[in-house]
Design a protein around this motif. Structure first.
Motif, PDB file in Angstrom:
ATOM      1  N   LYS A  14       0.838  -1.191   0.000  1.00 46.02           N
ATOM      2  CA  LYS A  14       0.000   0.000   0.000  1.00 46.02           C
ATOM      3  C   LYS A  14       0.878   1.248   0.000  1.00 46.02           C
ATOM      4  CE  LYS A  14      -3.878  -2.197   2.417  1.00 46.02           C
ATOM      5  NZ  LYS A  14      -4.763  -2.139   3.608  1.00 46.02           N
ATOM      6  N   PHE A  15       0.552   2.164  -0.899  1.00 39.12           N
ATOM      7  CA  PHE A  15       1.289   3.420  -0.992  1.00 39.12           C
ATOM      8  C   PHE A  15       0.395   4.544  -0.500  1.00 39.12           C
ATOM      9  CE2 PHE A  15       3.092   0.676  -4.248  1.00 39.12           C
ATOM     10  CZ  PHE A  15       4.447   0.767  -3.972  1.00 39.12           C
ATOM     11  N   GLY A  16       0.997   5.511   0.108  1.00 41.80           N
ATOM     12  CA  GLY A  16       0.235   6.667   0.552  1.00 41.80           C
ATOM     13  C   GLY A  16      -0.047   7.597  -0.619  1.00 41.80           C
ATOM     14  N   TYR A  17      -0.368   8.831  -0.282  1.00 47.29           N
ATOM     15  CA  TYR A  17      -0.668   9.814  -1.314  1.00 47.29           C
ATOM     16  C   TYR A  17       0.540  10.043  -2.210  1.00 47.29           C
ATOM     17  CZ  TYR A  17      -1.953  14.267  -3.443  1.00 47.29           C
ATOM     18  OH  TYR A  17      -2.224  15.262  -4.351  1.00 47.29           O
ATOM     19  N   PHE A  18       1.745   9.872  -1.647  1.00 44.71           N
ATOM     20  CA  PHE A  18       2.980  10.114  -2.400  1.00 44.71           C
ATOM     21  C   PHE A  18       3.842   8.868  -2.326  1.00 44.71           C
ATOM     22  CE2 PHE A  18       7.054  12.134  -3.407  1.00 44.71           C
ATOM     23  CZ  PHE A  18       6.669  12.981  -4.433  1.00 44.71           C
ATOM     24  N   LEU A  23       9.471   6.928  -6.316  1.00 45.03           N
ATOM     25  CA  LEU A  23      10.194   8.120  -6.756  1.00 45.03           C
ATOM     26  C   LEU A  23      11.688   7.949  -6.560  1.00 45.03           C
ATOM     27  CD1 LEU A  23      10.558  11.109  -7.523  1.00 45.03           C
ATOM     28  CD2 LEU A  23       9.928  11.706  -5.185  1.00 45.03           C
ATOM     29  N   TRP A  24      12.090   7.480  -5.392  1.00 44.47           N
ATOM     30  CA  TRP A  24      13.502   7.291  -5.088  1.00 44.47           C
ATOM     31  C   TRP A  24      14.124   6.243  -6.009  1.00 44.47           C
ATOM     32  CZ3 TRP A  24      17.599   9.415  -3.369  1.00 44.47           C
ATOM     33  CH2 TRP A  24      18.693   8.676  -2.913  1.00 44.47           C
ATOM     34  N   LEU A  26      13.156   5.424  -9.140  1.00 44.17           N
ATOM     35  CA  LEU A  26      13.313   5.975 -10.482  1.00 44.17           C
ATOM     36  C   LEU A  26      14.447   6.991 -10.521  1.00 44.17           C
ATOM     37  CD1 LEU A  26      12.419   6.153 -13.401  1.00 44.17           C
ATOM     38  CD2 LEU A  26      10.657   7.801 -12.715  1.00 44.17           C
ATOM     39  N   TYR A  27      14.568   7.781  -9.462  1.00 41.13           N
ATOM     40  CA  TYR A  27      15.672   8.747  -9.411  1.00 41.13           C
ATOM     41  C   TYR A  27      17.020   8.031  -9.423  1.00 41.13           C
ATOM     42  CZ  TYR A  27      19.104  11.927  -7.371  1.00 41.13           C
ATOM     43  OH  TYR A  27      20.240  12.648  -7.139  1.00 41.13           O
ATOM     44  N   LYS A  28      17.156   6.966  -8.624  1.00 41.13           N
ATOM     45  CA  LYS A  28      18.405   6.207  -8.598  1.00 41.13           C
ATOM     46  C   LYS A  28      18.687   5.595  -9.971  1.00 41.13           C
ATOM     47  CE  LYS A  28      17.593   3.479  -5.112  1.00 41.13           C
ATOM     48  NZ  LYS A  28      17.858   2.394  -4.118  1.00 41.13           N
ATOM     49  N   LYS A  29      17.642   5.136 -10.647  1.00 36.07           N
ATOM     50  CA  LYS A  29      17.823   4.577 -11.993  1.00 36.07           C
ATOM     51  C   LYS A  29      18.375   5.648 -12.934  1.00 36.07           C
ATOM     52  CE  LYS A  29      15.112   2.925 -15.949  1.00 36.07           C
ATOM     53  NZ  LYS A  29      15.307   4.138 -16.759  1.00 36.07           N
ATOM     54  N   GLU A  30      17.843   6.875 -12.841  1.00 33.61           N
ATOM     55  CA  GLU A  30      18.310   7.958 -13.698  1.00 33.61           C
ATOM     56  C   GLU A  30      19.769   8.302 -13.421  1.00 33.61           C
ATOM     57  OE1 GLU A  30      16.511   9.864 -16.249  1.00 33.61           O
ATOM     58  OE2 GLU A  30      15.685   7.853 -16.055  1.00 33.61           O
ATOM     59  N   VAL A  31      20.143   8.311 -12.157  1.00 26.16           N
ATOM     60  CA  VAL A  31      21.521   8.644 -11.796  1.00 26.16           C
ATOM     61  C   VAL A  31      22.470   7.530 -12.221  1.00 26.16           C
ATOM     62  CG1 VAL A  31      23.095   9.082  -9.868  1.00 26.16           C
ATOM     63  CG2 VAL A  31      20.828  10.155  -9.902  1.00 26.16           C
ATOM     64  N   SER A 115       2.806   8.537 -10.026  1.00 21.56           N
ATOM     65  CA  SER A 115       1.976   9.613 -10.561  1.00 21.56           C
ATOM     66  C   SER A 115       2.809  10.480 -11.496  1.00 21.56           C
ATOM     67  CB  SER A 115       1.421  10.464  -9.425  1.00 21.56           C
ATOM     68  OG  SER A 115       2.468  11.188  -8.788  1.00 21.56           O
ATOM     69  N   ALA A 116       2.137  11.356 -12.234  1.00 24.87           N
ATOM     70  CA  ALA A 116       2.838  12.279 -13.123  1.00 24.87           C
ATOM     71  C   ALA A 116       3.794  13.169 -12.331  1.00 24.87           C
ATOM     72  CB  ALA A 116       1.833  13.129 -13.899  1.00 24.87           C
ATOM     73  N   LEU A 117       3.402  13.564 -11.133  1.00 22.43           N
ATOM     74  CA  LEU A 117       4.256  14.409 -10.300  1.00 22.43           C
ATOM     75  C   LEU A 117       5.524  13.673  -9.909  1.00 22.43           C
ATOM     76  CD1 LEU A 117       4.760  17.022  -8.744  1.00 22.43           C
ATOM     77  CD2 LEU A 117       3.443  16.048  -6.833  1.00 22.43           C
ATOM     78  N   GLU A 118       5.387  12.406  -9.558  1.00 18.24           N
ATOM     79  CA  GLU A 118       6.556  11.618  -9.158  1.00 18.24           C
ATOM     80  C   GLU A 118       7.488  11.376 -10.350  1.00 18.24           C
ATOM     81  OE1 GLU A 118       3.731   9.580  -5.809  1.00 18.24           O
ATOM     82  OE2 GLU A 118       4.175   8.511  -7.668  1.00 18.24           O
ATOM     83  N   LEU A 119       6.923  11.125 -11.522  1.00 17.22           N
ATOM     84  CA  LEU A 119       7.745  10.996 -12.724  1.00 17.22           C
ATOM     85  C   LEU A 119       8.479  12.298 -13.009  1.00 17.22           C
ATOM     86  CD1 LEU A 119       5.320   9.088 -15.149  1.00 17.22           C
ATOM     87  CD2 LEU A 119       7.309   8.153 -13.951  1.00 17.22           C
TER      88      LEU A 119
END
Length: 270
Positions: A14-18, A23-24, A26-31, A115-119
């Motif tokens: 279960k994930f909360g609103y955020f 997010l973390w 996907l960010y690590k994947k980008e780095v 979500s779009a915001l997290e992306l």
């Protein structure tokens, strides 16, 4: 089946609103994506900047006087550092999205509960990290040759991070718009490079004839570089207040547009 038996099976996370974990991740994947080829994504831009410094500072600077009371090499260095930051922030977010589209694996970040915001945050933060890393490595490399101690830390941080965010968001928009690598190359060649070169990176706009100097004040890249240079040297050709407000407004507009395009799945889901 009893409730006791139900607990024996794996339960959906279960994930909360955020979705902080997503997010973390996907960010690590980008780095990690750009660090895996760090020779190309970090060291190569640093080497290019050093070549610019060698050509302009050694070949031209020896015959050129100070700029606003500042040695030409020290005037030039902040502009070149920021130029590397801009190019790499744009390249990271743009190439990340475009490569996913070309390879057909956009599902990797569309299917997870993001979500779009997290992306938006992950792509922009990853691109900013690459841009800032290139800038820091370049500045550290130049320390043995000149004074790189900032005179105004707030200006270095504000204009540097604002520039990284702006080009990262332009990269997101460009990556969504582009359908092939030629499209991204066209944005770099006909938009990013001209705006960077004509923004006072290599010269003071006070040396330009009246009309050209006036036109330069409508170039947002001028305010990035001028403010960033002020942070190191204490010298500015334009209004710092206009630069602060203008970059904030442009970044706000780009942020809203980037988020809206990601939320709509523009050119990602079709």
């Amino acid at each position: 089946m009893s409730n006791a038996h139900l607990t024996d099976f794996p339960q959906p996370k279960k994930f909360g609103y955020f979705n902080t974990l997503g997010l973390w991740t996907l960010y690590k994947k980008e780095v990690r994506r750009f660090l895996k080829v760090g020779m190309q994504t970090v060291l190569a831009p640093v080497a290019t900047t050093l070549l610019y410094m060698t050509v302009f500072a050694v070949a031209i600077g020896a015959r050129r006087g100070d700029v606003g009371g500042i040695p030409f090499a020290e005037f030039l260095a902040p502009g070149l550092i920021l130029m590397g930051l801009l190019n790499n922030a744009f390249a990271n977010s743009g190439s990340s999205i475009l490569v996913s589209k070309v390879q057909g694996n956009t599902v990797d970040f569309l299917m997870p509960p993001l979500s779009a915001l997290e992306l938006f945050i992950a792509f922009v933060a990853g691109a900013m990290t690459r841009g800032v890393l290139v800038a820091v490595v370049t500045a550290v490399t130049l320390i043995p040759f000149m004074n790189m101690m900032p005179a105004h830390w707030w200006a270095v941080l504000y204009f540097g991070l604002s520039a990284a965010a702006m080009l990262a968001m332009i990269g997101v928009i460009g990556g969504l718009w582009a359908e092939k690598f030629d499209h991204m190359a066209a944005v770099t060649t006909f938009v990013i490079t001209p705006l960077t070169f004509l923004s006072g990176t290599f010269y003071s706009i006070t040396n330009l004839p009246g009309p050209l100097a006036t036109i330069s004040h409508f170039n947002p890249f001028f305010y990035m570089i001028d403010g960033f240079r002020y942070g190191f040297t204490g010298h500015a050709d334009g209004s710092l207040m206009i630069g602060v407000i203008l970059l904030a407004l442009i970044n706000l507009a780009l942020g809203i547009l980037s988020y809206a395009l990601l939320h709509a799945g523009w050119r990602l889901k079709s």
